[in-house]
Design a protein around this motif. Structure first.
Motif, mmCIF file in Angstrom:
data_model
loop_
_atom_site.group_PDB
_atom_site.id
_atom_site.type_symbol
_atom_site.label_atom_id
_atom_site.label_comp_id
_atom_site.label_asym_id
_atom_site.label_seq_id
_atom_site.Cartn_x
_atom_site.Cartn_y
_atom_site.Cartn_z
ATOM 1 N N GLN A 62 0.849 -1.185 0.000
ATOM 2 C CA GLN A 62 0.000 0.000 0.000
ATOM 3 C C GLN A 62 0.888 1.239 0.000
ATOM 4 O OE1 GLN A 62 -3.200 0.130 -0.401
ATOM 5 N NE2 GLN A 62 -3.867 -1.968 0.051
ATOM 6 N N TRP A 63 0.275 2.404 -0.261
ATOM 7 C CA TRP A 63 1.002 3.661 -0.319
ATOM 8 C C TRP A 63 0.358 4.685 0.604
ATOM 9 C CZ3 TRP A 63 0.556 0.200 -4.113
ATOM 10 C CH2 TRP A 63 1.706 -0.145 -4.827
ATOM 11 N N SER A 64 1.205 5.563 1.159
ATOM 12 C CA SER A 64 0.702 6.624 2.026
ATOM 13 C C SER A 64 -0.146 7.611 1.235
ATOM 14 C CB SER A 64 1.870 7.356 2.692
ATOM 15 O OG SER A 64 2.707 7.967 1.709
ATOM 16 N N ALA A 65 -0.955 8.374 1.952
ATOM 17 C CA ALA A 65 -1.869 9.317 1.301
ATOM 18 C C ALA A 65 -1.132 10.339 0.452
ATOM 19 C CB ALA A 65 -2.731 10.013 2.348
ATOM 20 N N ASP A 66 0.076 10.738 0.881
ATOM 21 C CA ASP A 66 0.833 11.726 0.106
ATOM 22 C C ASP A 66 1.722 11.088 -0.961
ATOM 23 O OD1 ASP A 66 2.949 10.655 1.546
ATOM 24 O OD2 ASP A 66 3.367 12.483 2.691
ATOM 25 N N GLY A 67 1.700 9.762 -1.047
ATOM 26 C CA GLY A 67 2.438 9.066 -2.097
ATOM 27 C C GLY A 67 3.925 8.949 -1.886
ATOM 28 N N THR A 68 4.437 9.406 -0.742
ATOM 29 C CA THR A 68 5.890 9.419 -0.536
ATOM 30 C C THR A 68 6.429 8.131 0.069
ATOM 31 O OG1 THR A 68 5.698 10.399 1.674
ATOM 32 C CG2 THR A 68 5.841 11.918 -0.219
ATOM 33 N N ARG A 69 5.541 7.261 0.574
ATOM 34 C CA ARG A 69 5.996 6.030 1.227
ATOM 35 C C ARG A 69 5.189 4.841 0.709
ATOM 36 N NH1 ARG A 69 5.819 6.246 7.458
ATOM 37 N NH2 ARG A 69 7.776 5.084 7.432
ATOM 38 N N ALA A 70 5.873 3.703 0.596
ATOM 39 C CA ALA A 70 5.224 2.431 0.292
ATOM 40 C C ALA A 70 5.371 1.529 1.504
ATOM 41 C CB ALA A 70 5.847 1.772 -0.931
ATOM 42 N N PHE A 71 4.312 0.792 1.809
ATOM 43 C CA PHE A 71 4.315 -0.168 2.910
ATOM 44 C C PHE A 71 4.217 -1.568 2.304
ATOM 45 C CE2 PHE A 71 2.097 3.715 4.252
ATOM 46 C CZ PHE A 71 2.999 4.169 5.207
ATOM 47 N N TYR A 72 5.051 -2.476 2.773
ATOM 48 C CA TYR A 72 5.211 -3.740 2.061
ATOM 49 C C TYR A 72 5.421 -4.899 3.025
ATOM 50 C CZ TYR A 72 7.384 -7.412 -0.691
ATOM 51 O OH TYR A 72 7.680 -8.631 -1.250
ATOM 52 N N ILE A 73 4.846 -6.059 2.670
ATOM 53 C CA ILE A 73 4.966 -7.276 3.467
ATOM 54 C C ILE A 73 5.596 -8.383 2.630
ATOM 55 C CG2 ILE A 73 3.686 -9.125 4.614
ATOM 56 C CD1 ILE A 73 1.549 -6.994 5.315
ATOM 57 N N ASP A 74 6.707 -8.923 3.094
ATOM 58 C CA ASP A 74 7.244 -10.204 2.648
ATOM 59 C C ASP A 74 6.986 -11.138 3.818
ATOM 60 O OD1 ASP A 74 8.607 -12.371 1.656
ATOM 61 O OD2 ASP A 74 10.580 -11.423 1.644
ATOM 62 N N SER A 75 5.972 -12.000 3.711
ATOM 63 C CA SER A 75 5.396 -12.669 4.884
ATOM 64 C C SER A 75 6.403 -13.362 5.795
ATOM 65 C CB SER A 75 4.320 -13.651 4.431
ATOM 66 O OG SER A 75 3.197 -12.957 3.940
ATOM 67 N N PRO A 76 7.367 -14.146 5.282
ATOM 68 C CA PRO A 76 8.267 -14.851 6.206
ATOM 69 C C PRO A 76 9.143 -13.936 7.059
ATOM 70 C CG PRO A 76 8.264 -15.936 4.072
ATOM 71 C CD PRO A 76 7.556 -14.624 3.895
ATOM 72 N N THR A 77 9.307 -12.695 6.671
ATOM 73 C CA THR A 77 10.081 -11.765 7.506
ATOM 74 C C THR A 77 9.333 -11.374 8.770
ATOM 75 O OG1 THR A 77 9.238 -9.732 6.482
ATOM 76 C CG2 THR A 77 11.143 -10.803 5.420
ATOM 77 N N ARG A 78 7.990 -11.595 8.763
ATOM 78 C CA ARG A 78 7.140 -11.223 9.904
ATOM 79 C C ARG A 78 7.229 -9.734 10.202
ATOM 80 N NH1 ARG A 78 5.569 -15.919 12.491
ATOM 81 N NH2 ARG A 78 5.018 -14.763 14.354
ATOM 82 N N ARG A 79 7.287 -8.935 9.119
ATOM 83 C CA ARG A 79 7.407 -7.484 9.275
ATOM 84 C C ARG A 79 6.533 -6.774 8.246
ATOM 85 N NH1 ARG A 79 13.113 -8.322 8.291
ATOM 86 N NH2 ARG A 79 12.824 -7.004 6.457
ATOM 87 N N VAL A 80 6.242 -5.507 8.562
ATOM 88 C CA VAL A 80 5.818 -4.544 7.552
ATOM 89 C C VAL A 80 6.949 -3.541 7.423
ATOM 90 C CG1 VAL A 80 4.125 -2.812 6.870
ATOM 91 C CG2 VAL A 80 3.390 -4.819 8.181
ATOM 92 N N ASP A 81 7.480 -3.401 6.222
ATOM 93 C CA ASP A 81 8.562 -2.457 5.975
ATOM 94 C C ASP A 81 8.036 -1.242 5.218
ATOM 95 O OD1 ASP A 81 10.383 -4.092 7.224
ATOM 96 O OD2 ASP A 81 11.095 -5.019 5.368
#
Length: 319
Positions: free
Chosen positions: A180-199
């Motif tokens: 997904q992307w932030s409302a202002d478009g400057t950041r992307a949020f991403y999941i690679d499931s086995p990492t157990r993180r949102v980056d």
């Protein structure tokens, strides 16, 4: 759990969740409970998307290679997609859709009856397929890949630009999931499931490229792993937790807000906002690797009215 009789396009779950919420707890806090919207119809339900043009929910039955449409009456209709898998769907600007297939993307018309090749992102490895994805604020389509059997670091994340050029955003990915992307478009949020993180990544305002990777949310200590993801207008993230039977909500700073229970199902695969005012969260589930008769409602769609407004999803803008 009974099938909902109240339309989520109007008044979802009135009274039901409140009446039984105290039966479910997350730590010391009672949990809200999603309501079953459909029967079980998918082996591996994924990729929910609110089709605002058609006032309906679209989702994927991945290995049946089908788009499944759920209308305001709860009626279900299936649309076959060419190939072995159908993974994600978004609007094409002006009309039609872009759909993730086993190894790339296709255009379709509004009726989901005609298909045209758009781009190939996996060209040299039959053991790899596409998975989750979405459109970025610049009008490109970002889609991740994974090994069919989940082999570590066999996938990547690609961006298909409006001029159809394909570039790699991220390499050595294992099970590429929510983006997904932030409302202002400057950041992307991403999941690679086995990492157990949102980056979180910084997004180049001209090319859509990602850089500056930072961890926003960690799932250490939970039984499940993060899977698909929705975002609200305040940049809050709503994350399906595969294996735990919940959707977790975090604020824009990555702080936990609440968990929403999905009753009777552990394999919660993804979620998306839609319905009136984009305030209903639709949740897909999966029967993958379950025995016959186990978790009979797995493969259904669930829903809950959240009290917040989901972010509008960007469209693909071909040149």
């Amino acid at each position: 759990m009974c099938i909902a009789e109240v339309s989520v396009w109007g008044r979802v779950g009135i009274g039901l969740a409140a009446s039984i919420a105290t039966q479910w707890r997350f730590g010391d806090d009672p949990m809200r409970i999603a309501e079953q919207l459909t029967r079980s119809f998918a082996h591996h339900g994924e990729g929910p998307f609110w089709d605002s043009r058609g006032n309906r929910l679209l989702c994927m039955d991945v290995f049946a290679s089908a788009v499944v449409a759920i209308d305001s009456d709860g009626d279900i209709r299936r649309y076959p997609v060419p190939g072995r898998a159908a993974t994600v769907i978004r609007h094409r600007a002006r009309s039609g859709f872009v759909i993730g297939t086993e190894h790339g993307l296709v255009f379709s018309n509004e009726e989901l009856s005609d298909f045209e090749h758009l781009a190939t992102v996996v060209s040299d490895d039959a053991t790899v397929r596409t998975n989750d994805g979405g459109c970025d604020p610049l009008g490109g389509f970002v889609i991740g890949t994974m090994s069919y059997i989940g082999q570590p670091e066999h996938g990547a994340v690609y961006r298909v630009a409006p001029d159809l050029r394909v570039t790699e955003l991220l390499a050595s990915v294992s099970i590429s999931n929510g983006v997904q992307w932030s409302a202002d478009g400057t950041r992307a949020f991403y999941i690679d499931s086995p990492t157990r993180r949102v980056d979180a990544f910084d997004v180049d305002p001209h090319t859509g490229a990602w850089s500056g990777r930072q961890t926003l949310i960690r799932f250490d200590g939970l039984g499940g792993v993060p899977d698909g993801m929705a975002i609200d207008e305040d940049d809050g993230l709503w994350i399906a937790v595969w294996g735990d039977g919940v959707v977790n909500h975090y604020d824009k700073a990555g702080r936990f807000v609440e968990a929403i229970a999905v009753p009777g199902v552990t394999q919660v695969s993804s979620c998306a906002f839609g319905g009136d005012g984009r305030s209903v969260l639709f949740i897909t589930t999966s029967r993958q690797d379950l025995r016959d008769g186990e978790q009979p409602n797995a493969g259904a769609v669930f829903s809950i009215r959240t009290g917040v407004r989901g972010a509008a999803q960007a469209e693909f803008h071909p040149e």
